[in-house]
Design an enzyme around this catalytic site. Structure first.
Site, PDB file in Angstrom:
ATOM      1  CD  GLU A 183      10.522  11.308  -3.453  1.00 58.93           C
ATOM      2  OE1 GLU A 183      11.389  11.229  -2.527  1.00 58.93           O
ATOM      3  OE2 GLU A 183      10.135  10.321  -4.099  1.00 58.93           O
TER       4      GLU A 183
ATOM      5  CE  LYS B 138      10.730   5.913  11.328  1.00 59.58           C
ATOM      6  NZ  LYS B 138      10.144   4.591  11.325  1.00 59.58           N
TER       7      LYS B 138
ATOM      8  CD  GLU C   4       5.721   2.111   2.371  1.00 61.97           C
ATOM      9  OE1 GLU C   4       5.929   2.741   1.314  1.00 61.97           O
ATOM     10  OE2 GLU C   4       5.745   2.652   3.488  1.00 61.97           O
TER      11      GLU C   4
ATOM     12  CE  LYS D  22      12.648   6.333   0.156  1.00 61.27           C
ATOM     13  NZ  LYS D  22      12.717   6.365   1.612  1.00 61.27           N
TER      14      LYS D  22
ATOM     15  CG  HIS E  74     -22.706   6.723 -11.712  1.00 66.94           C
ATOM     16  ND1 HIS E  74     -23.886   6.425 -12.363  1.00 66.94           N
ATOM     17  CD2 HIS E  74     -23.047   7.039 -10.434  1.00 66.94           C
ATOM     18  CE1 HIS E  74     -24.893   6.589 -11.517  1.00 66.94           C
ATOM     19  NE2 HIS E  74     -24.416   6.951 -10.342  1.00 66.94           N
TER      20      HIS E  74
ATOM     21  N   GLY F 290       6.496   4.946   9.246  1.00 60.32           N
ATOM     22  CA  GLY F 290       5.990   6.130   8.535  1.00 60.32           C
ATOM     23  C   GLY F 290       4.503   6.045   8.257  1.00 60.32           C
ATOM     24  NE  ARG F 291       3.825   0.025   6.165  1.00 62.69           N
ATOM     25  CZ  ARG F 291       5.145  -0.147   6.107  1.00 62.69           C
ATOM     26  NH1 ARG F 291       5.930   0.831   5.723  1.00 62.69           N
ATOM     27  NH2 ARG F 291       5.680  -1.310   6.435  1.00 62.69           N
TER      28      ARG F 291
HETATM   29  O1  F6P Z   1       7.975   5.491   0.455  1.00 63.64           O
HETATM   30  C1  F6P Z   1       8.854   4.917   1.371  1.00 63.64           C
HETATM   31  C2  F6P Z   1       8.869   5.636   2.628  1.00 63.64           C
HETATM   32  O2  F6P Z   1       9.965   5.163   3.303  1.00 63.64           O
HETATM   33  C3  F6P Z   1       7.588   5.467   3.446  1.00 63.64           C
HETATM   34  O3  F6P Z   1       7.579   4.339   4.227  1.00 63.64           O
HETATM   35  C4  F6P Z   1       7.567   6.734   4.229  1.00 63.64           C
HETATM   36  O4  F6P Z   1       6.304   6.980   4.759  1.00 63.64           O
HETATM   37  C5  F6P Z   1       7.991   7.721   3.164  1.00 63.64           C
HETATM   38  O5  F6P Z   1       8.997   7.046   2.434  1.00 63.64           O
HETATM   39  C6  F6P Z   1       8.490   9.035   3.662  1.00 63.64           C
HETATM   40  O6  F6P Z   1       9.624   8.891   4.461  1.00 63.64           O
HETATM   41  P1  F6P Z   1      10.118  10.043   5.408  1.00 63.64           P
HETATM   42  O7  F6P Z   1       9.002  10.374   6.349  1.00 63.64           O
HETATM   43  O8  F6P Z   1      11.316   9.503   6.091  1.00 63.64           O
HETATM   44  O9  F6P Z   1      10.452  11.238   4.542  1.00 63.64           O
END
Ligand code: F6P
Length: 554
Positions: free
Chosen positions: A213, A207, A358, A518, A389, A272-273
């Site tokens: 990452e 987003k 979240e 972060k 189980h 995002g979620r």
């Molecule tokens: O983990 C935090 C977050 O901001 C989430 O809300 C989001 O889904 C994720 O990082 C990834 O963010 P982006 O889509 O901006 O890379």
């Protein structure tokens, strides 16, 4: 938003619920009558939802519905659908419901024709997916795409991977997806292993296009691609043919070297979620095709319409959300299990963890005032019967209250028969569903000491073999796990999450807590790499741990 959030503890309904909880002595054996089951079995689109084995009675139900009214839930819901800025701390509309509006719907927000915007991107996503599926879109050496690698994390990963697994029967043969999310280099290492660069397409999904990452993994993949393609491949053409992006930050996509023509946008009003049904679902669209993706969106929309219009008493997300509030704030439950009896939903609990935690892991209301009550249960789960189980023992006989949602489908994805040595043929799905039915029965009704004794169990073992019962469950059933039903299920949990957040008066659509982690990772980074000054700035525990790492690293 003109006035502040209501402190729910100041409402009359909260006081009544407190008194009802103190006096409440559940006895599901006597309260689950045929009449009660009929009253408490609701429908929402294709979902058949039995609330009857939960711990409540008619008075609790009435007080919960009154609570919804007193905190202004219905107005808040309507404000979300209308595009008001209910994400107060980020001053944004919350419009994931607009992502699944039909093309002939009308919604203008902040001067924008939202429906036209959504369908313009959707059409581009569908057209691109068709080109990949048909083989018209090729890699730089002219070979058709066989593997799509989605690079993303959190909401840019969990939804697509969950749905890719859930809708396995709908995937196109010869076209597979892989998902790289973790910055642990093992993830990229494992997912790139065995891939043919000439037939691989990468989708960078982010987003913000600023997530460490995802950008790190995207660079790793770009380097891997350029290193492994035939040496005469033109690097710019290779990136153009093998990399596309999904983001709200299209300028940053261009900076990364991805052609803006190969980028698909969405909007800051999609959290995002809550984004898997935006262009973030591109990998899924390629895997299952536009028609099935459209069915998924129609499923989401059907649940949206149910949430928006069904009377509160028959409204499944409202009823389930309010029951979660009852368990959390009045019966002292801390966690909530989601137990799909469908192997294909094995990533559904992980997906729900981000959606619910979240969203509702907050301790101030949206105006910054502190909450004086619990929010946000810990959601967790695994598919049945595997969970039976593993951890069900604690739910059956432990000391903690764990409300659980059981999910099952009448028709299985794979219909297999088991031939016993005696020559009998058994439908394995029926064996599976027998477990689904039996577990909620055992949890609700237990087994009394007298029943255990009547089985001839020795007196000294009776206590250990007695099941107390009165363990609450909701059973959710549907005809089959189709794209439409999956959309309904996801939207159901989105709206349950909304209902809980609305009662608690919190902003379910920001995630400031994640931002701190972060920032700290950026600040600690140089110390990990050996910068003595930055190491000195760390607390003693962090210094000691980094010291251990630097000594052990090979
Ligand atoms: O983990 C935090 C977050 O901001 C989430 O809300 C989001 O889904 C994720 O990082 C990834 O963010 P982006 O889509 O901006 O890379």
């Amino acid at each position: 938003m003109t006035s502040g959030p209501v402190d729910p503890t100041t409402t009359g309904a909260w006081g009544r619920l407190t008194a009802l909880a103190e006096a409440y002595t559940p006895d599901l054996r006597s309260s689950v009558t045929a009449e009660w089951v009929e009253q408490q079995t609701l429908s929402a689109a294709d979902l058949h939802v039995d609330l009857s084995k939960n711990l409540f009675d008619a008075e609790v139900e009435a007080a919960l519905l009154a609570l919804a009214d007193e905190v202004g839930l219905f107005g808040h819901r309507d404000a979300m659908f209308a595009g008001e800025h209910i994400n107060v701390t980020e001053d944004r509309a919350v419009l994931h419901t607009a992502l699944r509006l039909p093309v002939d719907a009308s919604l203008h927000v902040d001067g924008q024709d939202v429906v036209a915007d959504v369908h313009e991107v959707l059409d581009r996503v569908y057209a691109f997916a068709e080109r990949v599926r048909s083989g018209e879109w090729t890699g730089v050496t002219g070979r058709r795409i066989e593997t799509v690698v989605n690079i993303g994390i959190g909401g840019s990963d969990l939804g697509p991977v969950m749905a890719y697994e859930a809708l396995e029967p709908y995937r196109q043969d010869g076209l597979a997806c892989r998902f790289i999310s973790n910055i642990d280099p093992t993830d990229a290492g494992q997912k790139l292993a065995g891939l043919d660069p000439e037939t691989t397409l990468f989708i960078v999904s982010s987003k913000t296009f600023g997530t460490l990452e995802t950008l790190t993994n995207a660079r790793l993949c770009k380097a891997w691609l350029l290193e492994h393609l035939p040496s005469d491949s033109d690097p710019a053409a290779a990136v153009a043919q093998h990399f596309v992006a999904v983001s709200t930050a299209l300028d940053k996509v261009a900076d990364f070297g991805i052609d803006p023509d190969n980028a698909f946008g969405f909007w800051d009003w999609v959290g995002g979620r809550y984004s898997m049904d935006s262009a973030i679902g591109l990998s899924l669209v390629i895997a299952i095709g536009p028609d099935h993706f459209a069915d998924l969106l129609a499923g989401f929309h059907a649940m949206d319409e149910h949430f928006r219009t069904a009377p509160a008493q028959d409204n499944v997300p409202i009823r389930m959300g309010l029951l979660n509030v009852w368990y959390t704030n009045f019966l002292d439950a801390h966690t909530h299990a989601v137990l799909p009896y469908a192997q294909l939903l094995h990533r559904f609990p992980a997906y729900l963890q981000q959606l619910t935690m979240e969203s509702n892991g907050k301790s101030v209301r949206w105006d910054g005032t502190a909450v004086g009550y619990d929010t946000g249960e810990v959601f967790w789960g695994e598919p049945g019967t595997n969970g039976q189980h593993a951890f069900y023992q604690l739910i059956h006989q432990g000391t903690r209250l764990v409300p659980a949602d059981f999910i099952a489908f009448a028709t299985p994805a794979y219909a297999l028969k088991d031939a016993t040595p005696e020559g009998q043929s058994t439908d394995v799905h029926e064996l599976f569903l027998a477990n689904f039915f039996a577990q909620t029965q055992a949890l609700a009704f237990g087994r009394t000491a007298d029943e255990v004794r009547a089985e001839g169990v020795a007196e000294e073992l009776v206590a250990a073999r007695t099941f107390p019962g009165n363990r609450p469950t909701t059973s959710i059933m549907a005809p089959a796990l189709t794209p439409g039903v999956l959309g309904q299920l996801i939207a159901l949990y989105e709206h349950i999450t909304f209902v809980e957040g609305a009662v608690w008066g919190i902003d379910s659509f920001d995630q400031w807590g994640v931002e701190l982690g972060k920032q700290l990772a950026q600040q600690v980074g140089p110390a990990v790499s050996g910068d003595p000054d930055v190491l000195d700035e760390q607390d003693p525990s962090t210094q000691s741990l980094i010291g251990y790492y630097r000594k052990q690293r090979r």
